[in-house]
Design a protein around this motif. Structure first.
Motif, short mmCIF file in Angstrom:
data_model
loop_
_atom_site.label_atom_id
_atom_site.label_comp_id
_atom_site.label_asym_id
_atom_site.label_seq_id
_atom_site.Cartn_x
_atom_site.Cartn_y
_atom_site.Cartn_z
N ALA B 251 0.93 -1.32 -0.11
CA ALA B 251 -0.02 0.02 0.11
C ALA B 251 0.95 1.18 0.12
O ALA B 251 0.68 2.21 -0.80
N PHE B 252 2.08 1.29 0.94
CA PHE B 252 2.81 2.46 0.94
C PHE B 252 3.44 2.73 -0.57
O PHE B 252 3.64 3.72 -0.94
N GLY B 254 2.38 1.65 -3.53
CA GLY B 254 1.54 2.01 -4.34
C GLY B 254 1.23 3.73 -4.23
O GLY B 254 1.35 4.49 -5.15
N TYR B 255 1.19 4.13 -2.76
CA TYR B 255 0.99 5.58 -2.40
C TYR B 255 2.13 6.36 -3.05
O TYR B 255 2.17 7.48 -3.58
#
Lengths: 257, 276
Positions: B251-252, B254-255
């Motif tokens: 998730a990080f 992708g962010y």
């Protein structure tokens, strides 16, 4: 649009044209390019497979399961997303506090969390609904937030000076001004909910269209795979067209915003 | 007409008359988000500890964070990640280049539009990850199939954006370019592409997210290497904390990819607005 194309019969032709063209291209591909029916069955073979799947009842059942999950995920995304978007767009403290959090979840790849949803919620309906919900939610939130935050202050001022109460401001200015943007976000979110539910069913589970496709792969029934892909595509296109028609009808006054 | 996605966070809501930011306001800017994050992490920590959820499947924040260093230094994890990154980069590059070409061609030629638009209408809403099965039938279980899923996921948003950008190119730019001696074959590169660039860059940003979603989905289904199948193996072996920490890390990542994309675009194409 020329006047002659405005007639109903012509509109039907225009609607059917993409479908006809696709089937013709598909047929040409099986005839001259991918001639092995195991890789790409012809449109007629796929149609026969579809008829058989309908007769056996599996296709209708699976579509019903998938649609129900999409409805749940989508309803939850709207019910949570619209109020959240309005709050973030209109309440400054919430905006300052939650904007970075929303930005993170908006851009983070949600599919990375699907395994977590499976672990926590199990392999049944809830993990699929949660996945569809997580994909759809942030699109609703962002679209609602953007249009709620873009309301011109002078609309609020004029309503106030004409004697509208604080509650009246919300129902008579904020809601109508936010609605077109929120609905535009909701249209995209519907597709996300469909994609999420189908993807979730493909990855794990025991029912639904996505799982039907995976089972067709395991039994090497290529035509059945294509039946599932065509069905989910048709479902998505039809629901999207329905959504667009409803939006146009309800918000014709906001068409050129 | 296909729907377009919101791609960017709307600007922050500021109080009227607070244009000059005092130190108190700046303190608030930092304190409020930190408080929100602290509350979220606190809830995450408290839920399993209070017995609201089962800790074996829903570990606490500290459980997950303390597993993170071991996760990111794991050899299997790193090699899976680099395999996925290769598939992703390859598919995305092809998707962007071919998508721009198709989209601009649709915008500038009536014939191309009428031929390809039906395909677009029927495929833009379909789950592209499902196409991994036909791709596997075509190319076998290979990089081509996996990169193909990324390619297809990236194609639709880029084509849509390039088409909309291309349609809106000011006709006068074309006339002036022609009158100043730009040959017809150079027009797409010297006028249409630069003029459509802001929209194309927005489409690419959507494509980055879409293709990631599709790649992970495809790797979950066809478990042949890559981060998706690595993640799934951890479920099969019951390493639930590891599954959480990988998800958090991805998730990080992708962010971060989105933030970096915004910065690079702002740097390279400053005239297209703040990061498309």
């Amino acid at each position: 649009v020329p006047e002659v194309l405005r007639k109903r019969s012509w509109q039907l032709v225009l609607l059917a044209y993409p479908l006809v063209l696709l089937v013709v291209l598909w047929w040409l591909a099986t005839k001259y390019w991918l001639t092995n029916p195991f890789t790409l069955p012809s449109p007629s073979a796929t149609w026969e497979a579809a008829k058989q799947m309908v007769d056996e009842g599996v296709l209708i059942d699976a579509t019903r399961v998938t649609l129900w999950r999409v409805a749940l995920a989508y309803a939850a995304a709207i019910i949570v997303g619209v109020p959240l978007g309005i709050l973030i767009g209109r309440v400054r403290v919430l905006n300052q506090a939650l904007r970075p959090v929303i930005a993170f979840f908006f851009t983070a790849p949600k599919s990375a969390f699907y395994p977590v949803m499976m672990i926590v919620l199990g392999l049944g309906t809830s993990s699929k609904v949660a996945f569809g919900f997580s994909l759809a939610l942030f699109q609703v939130v962002i679209a609602t937030y953007a249009s709620a935050a873009a309301i011109e202050e002078r609309f609020l001022w004029s309503a106030r000076s004409l004697g509208t109460s604080r509650a009246g401001l919300f129902t008579r200015v904020v809601l109508p001004a936010t609605a077109p943007g929120a609905v535009a976000g909701a249209r995209v979110a519907l597709i996300s909910a469909i994609v999420g539910v189908y993807l979730g069913e493909m990855i794990a589970g025991s029912d639904g269209l996505g799982q039907l496709m995976m089972r067709a792969r395991n039994s090497l029934d290529t035509p059945d795979i294509y039946v599932c892909i065509v069905t989910i595509s048709l479902v998505a296109v039809l629901l999207d067209a329905l959504m667009l028609a409803l939006t146009r009808r309800a918000f014709h006054w906001a068409e050129h915003r | 007409v296909t729907a377009t996605l919101p791609t960017r966070m709307p600007p922050p809501v500021t109080a009227p008359g607070r244009r000059g930011r005092g130190s108190l306001a700046r303190l608030q800017d930092a304190a409020y988000p930190l408080a929100a994050i602290a509350i979220l992490v606190g809830l995450w920590q408290a839920a399993p500890a209070l017995g609201l959820v089962r800790r074996t499947v829903f570990p606490t924040a500290t459980d997950v964070l303390s597993d993170l260093p071991a996760t990111v230094t794991d050899d299997g994890f790193l090699s899976s990640l680099s395999l996925s990154a290769t598939r992703w980069g390859l598919g995305l590059a092809f998707g962007v280049v071919i998508g721009i070409a198709i989209g601009l061609a649709m915008a500038r030629s009536r014939f191309v539009f009428v031929t390809l638009n039906p395909l677009l209408t029927f495929t833009y809403a379909a789950p592209k990850a499902a196409l991994v099965l036909p791709l596997v039938l075509l190319f076998g279980i290979s990089h081509t199939s996996m990169a193909g899923v990324v390619f297809l996921g990236a194609l639709v948003p880029v084509v849509t954006a390039a088409y909309h950008g291309g349609v809106q190119v000011n006709q006068q730019y074309l006339w002036s370019a022609r009158s100043m001696g730009v040959p017809d074959r150079a027009l797409p590169f010297r006028v249409v592409l630069p003029a459509a660039l802001p929209q194309i860059l927005t489409g690419c940003r959507i494509a980055v997210g879409f293709s990631l979603l599709n790649l992970l989905g495809a790797e979950f289904v066809v478990r042949q290497g890559g981060i998706g199948s690595f993640l799934y193996n951890n479920i099969d072996t019951g390493q639930f904390v590891r599954v959480w920490s990988i998800a958090l890390f991805l998730a990080f990542l992708g962010y971060l990819a989105d933030v970096v994309y915004g910065l690079v675009v702002r740097r390279l194409f400053p005239w297209t607005g703040d990061g498309a």
